[in-house]
Motif scaffolding. Sequence first.
Motif, PDB file in Angstrom:
ATOM      1  N   ASN A 161       0.878  -1.178   0.000  1.00 26.38           N
ATOM      2  CA  ASN A 161       0.000   0.000   0.000  1.00 26.38           C
ATOM      3  C   ASN A 161       0.909   1.219   0.000  1.00 26.38           C
ATOM      4  O   ASN A 161       1.877   1.267   0.753  1.00 26.38           O
ATOM      5  CB  ASN A 161      -0.844   0.039   1.271  1.00 26.38           C
ATOM      6  N   TYR A 182       1.179   5.608   0.007  1.00 25.98           N
ATOM      7  CA  TYR A 182       0.455   6.792   0.467  1.00 25.98           C
ATOM      8  C   TYR A 182       1.238   8.053   0.123  1.00 25.98           C
ATOM      9  O   TYR A 182       2.467   8.057   0.168  1.00 25.98           O
ATOM     10  CB  TYR A 182       0.297   6.778   1.995  1.00 25.98           C
ATOM     11  N   TYR A 208       1.279  11.912   1.707  1.00 23.96           N
ATOM     12  CA  TYR A 208       0.804  12.797   2.755  1.00 23.96           C
ATOM     13  C   TYR A 208       1.381  14.184   2.540  1.00 23.96           C
ATOM     14  O   TYR A 208       2.458  14.346   1.987  1.00 23.96           O
ATOM     15  CB  TYR A 208       1.288  12.326   4.132  1.00 23.96           C
ATOM     16  N   LEU A 255      -0.420  15.157   9.817  1.00 17.99           N
ATOM     17  CA  LEU A 255      -0.274  14.517   8.515  1.00 17.99           C
ATOM     18  C   LEU A 255      -1.629  14.442   7.825  1.00 17.99           C
ATOM     19  O   LEU A 255      -2.561  13.865   8.344  1.00 17.99           O
ATOM     20  CB  LEU A 255       0.285  13.110   8.684  1.00 17.99           C
ATOM     21  N   VAL A 300      -3.718   0.861  -3.442  1.00 19.79           N
ATOM     22  CA  VAL A 300      -3.561  -0.531  -3.030  1.00 19.79           C
ATOM     23  C   VAL A 300      -3.000  -1.382  -4.161  1.00 19.79           C
ATOM     24  O   VAL A 300      -2.740  -2.573  -3.966  1.00 19.79           O
ATOM     25  CB  VAL A 300      -4.896  -1.119  -2.519  1.00 19.79           C
ATOM     26  N   SER A 336       2.882   0.665   3.498  1.00 18.12           N
ATOM     27  CA  SER A 336       2.564  -0.223   4.611  1.00 18.12           C
ATOM     28  C   SER A 336       2.504  -1.652   4.105  1.00 18.12           C
ATOM     29  O   SER A 336       1.903  -1.941   3.076  1.00 18.12           O
ATOM     30  CB  SER A 336       1.260   0.177   5.292  1.00 18.12           C
ATOM     31  N   SER A 385      -3.796  -2.402  13.856  1.00 15.04           N
ATOM     32  CA  SER A 385      -2.639  -2.126  14.712  1.00 15.04           C
ATOM     33  C   SER A 385      -2.596  -0.650  15.040  1.00 15.04           C
ATOM     34  O   SER A 385      -3.241   0.173  14.384  1.00 15.04           O
ATOM     35  CB  SER A 385      -1.340  -2.553  14.030  1.00 15.04           C
ATOM     36  N   LEU A 425       0.237   2.452  15.854  1.00 16.60           N
ATOM     37  CA  LEU A 425       1.637   2.762  15.598  1.00 16.60           C
ATOM     38  C   LEU A 425       2.024   4.064  16.286  1.00 16.60           C
ATOM     39  O   LEU A 425       1.234   5.007  16.338  1.00 16.60           O
ATOM     40  CB  LEU A 425       1.863   2.939  14.091  1.00 16.60           C
ATOM     41  N   TYR A 484       5.173   7.037  16.267  1.00 12.50           N
ATOM     42  CA  TYR A 484       6.309   7.574  15.526  1.00 12.50           C
ATOM     43  C   TYR A 484       6.857   8.788  16.271  1.00 12.50           C
ATOM     44  O   TYR A 484       6.134   9.489  16.968  1.00 12.50           O
ATOM     45  CB  TYR A 484       5.882   8.056  14.137  1.00 12.50           C
ATOM     46  N   MET A 486       4.857  -0.755  16.998  1.00 13.67           N
ATOM     47  CA  MET A 486       3.585  -1.211  16.456  1.00 13.67           C
ATOM     48  C   MET A 486       2.955  -2.137  17.485  1.00 13.67           C
ATOM     49  O   MET A 486       3.593  -3.079  17.959  1.00 13.67           O
ATOM     50  CB  MET A 486       3.753  -1.956  15.132  1.00 13.67           C
ATOM     51  N   LEU A 509       3.779  11.078  17.000  1.00  9.03           N
ATOM     52  CA  LEU A 509       2.579  10.811  16.208  1.00  9.03           C
ATOM     53  C   LEU A 509       2.070   9.404  16.466  1.00  9.03           C
ATOM     54  O   LEU A 509       2.849   8.460  16.599  1.00  9.03           O
ATOM     55  CB  LEU A 509       2.890  10.948  14.718  1.00  9.03           C
ATOM     56  N   ASN A 526      -3.726   1.526  11.921  1.00  9.15           N
ATOM     57  CA  ASN A 526      -3.736   0.770  10.675  1.00  9.15           C
ATOM     58  C   ASN A 526      -5.074   0.048  10.657  1.00  9.15           C
ATOM     59  O   ASN A 526      -5.305  -0.816  11.512  1.00  9.15           O
ATOM     60  CB  ASN A 526      -2.577  -0.209  10.769  1.00  9.15           C
ATOM     61  N   ASN A 540      -8.149  -2.304   3.574  1.00  8.77           N
ATOM     62  CA  ASN A 540      -7.067  -1.765   2.751  1.00  8.77           C
ATOM     63  C   ASN A 540      -5.895  -1.271   3.581  1.00  8.77           C
ATOM     64  O   ASN A 540      -4.992  -0.625   3.066  1.00  8.77           O
ATOM     65  CB  ASN A 540      -7.592  -0.645   1.855  1.00  8.77           C
ATOM     66  N   ARG A 541      -5.907  -1.542   4.858  1.00  4.62           N
ATOM     67  CA  ARG A 541      -4.788  -1.245   5.762  1.00  4.62           C
ATOM     68  C   ARG A 541      -4.452   0.249   5.771  1.00  4.62           C
ATOM     69  O   ARG A 541      -3.307   0.643   5.949  1.00  4.62           O
ATOM     70  CB  ARG A 541      -3.552  -2.048   5.360  1.00  4.62           C
ATOM     71  N   LYS A 542      -5.447   1.085   5.591  1.00  8.35           N
ATOM     72  CA  LYS A 542      -5.208   2.518   5.564  1.00  8.35           C
ATOM     73  C   LYS A 542      -4.716   3.013   6.917  1.00  8.35           C
ATOM     74  O   LYS A 542      -5.127   2.523   7.965  1.00  8.35           O
ATOM     75  CB  LYS A 542      -6.510   3.227   5.188  1.00  8.35           C
ATOM     76  N   LEU A 543      -3.822   3.997   6.882  1.00  6.05           N
ATOM     77  CA  LEU A 543      -3.314   4.600   8.108  1.00  6.05           C
ATOM     78  C   LEU A 543      -4.116   5.843   8.439  1.00  6.05           C
ATOM     79  O   LEU A 543      -4.303   6.703   7.596  1.00  6.05           O
ATOM     80  CB  LEU A 543      -1.838   4.968   7.943  1.00  6.05           C
ATOM     81  N   TRP A 587      -4.275   9.031  11.111  1.00  5.91           N
ATOM     82  CA  TRP A 587      -3.316   9.704  11.977  1.00  5.91           C
ATOM     83  C   TRP A 587      -3.961  10.648  12.971  1.00  5.91           C
ATOM     84  O   TRP A 587      -4.956  11.320  12.668  1.00  5.91           O
ATOM     85  CB  TRP A 587      -2.344  10.525  11.125  1.00  5.91           C
ATOM     86  N   GLY A 588      -3.332  10.735  14.151  1.00  2.00           N
ATOM     87  CA  GLY A 588      -3.637  11.806  15.079  1.00  2.00           C
ATOM     88  C   GLY A 588      -2.838  13.042  14.681  1.00  2.00           C
ATOM     89  O   GLY A 588      -2.004  12.997  13.776  1.00  2.00           O
TER      90      GLY A 588
END
Lengths: 111, 111
Positions: A32, A34, A36, A44, A51, A94, B32, B34, B36, B48, B88, B92, B96-99, B101-102
């Motif tokens: 995958n 991305y 940002y 971010l 994908v 990822s 998951s 994560l 950073y 992770m 950060l 996940n 589609n395992r998209k991330l 973020w905060g």
Amino acid sequence: SQTIHQWPATLVQPVGSPLSLECTVEGTSNPNLYWYRQAAGRGLQLLFYSVGIGQISSEVPQNLSASRPQDRQFILSSKKLLLSDSGFYLCAWSPLAGGGYFGPGTRLLVL
Amino acid sequence: EDKVVQSPLSLVVHEGDTVTLNCSYEVTNFRSLLWYKQEKKAPTFLFMLTSSGIEKKSGRLSSILDKKELFSILNITATQTGDSAIYLCASNAGNNRKLIWGLGTSLAVNP
């Protein structure tokens, strides 16, 4: 091991000029990917994710576009840059197992 | 809507203090969480977390996940000026395992 490349590191472009930022990943297949953007040193903002080859999802409407011509290549483009396009652009990938890893980033300044 | 919320947004401590950074999440099909660390360039991966209650540790940094209450904490003990950074948190999620973020916690450690 996997590596992610991004270039250039820094770019200064005039308003109205085109943009092409490239990101490539080595050591993995079908990641995958991305794009940002990060403004003001935090937060971010997800611009695009992919994908697979030719599959692009856009998160935020804007004058940017993305393409994935090859499995490990992700390109961010614009036909005409705006001042508000300035920022720190990060490519990430990822793996299937989860997690996310960033490229070194491109600092774009539009004048 | 999927979201990740970090707190505090900003924190200033003295060297030697212990800090706890919080990250709560509401995401579909969680996979998951994560953590950073970001200084002046691209974020670097710390941890992770996929299972509740299992602490991950690296030197003075440790993190744990609570999947029942949907949050994670990052602890830094005996802080040093080199710990100053934006931390950060991301989730996940989804097929589609998209991330997601905060906004990050900006930590400043004063000598």
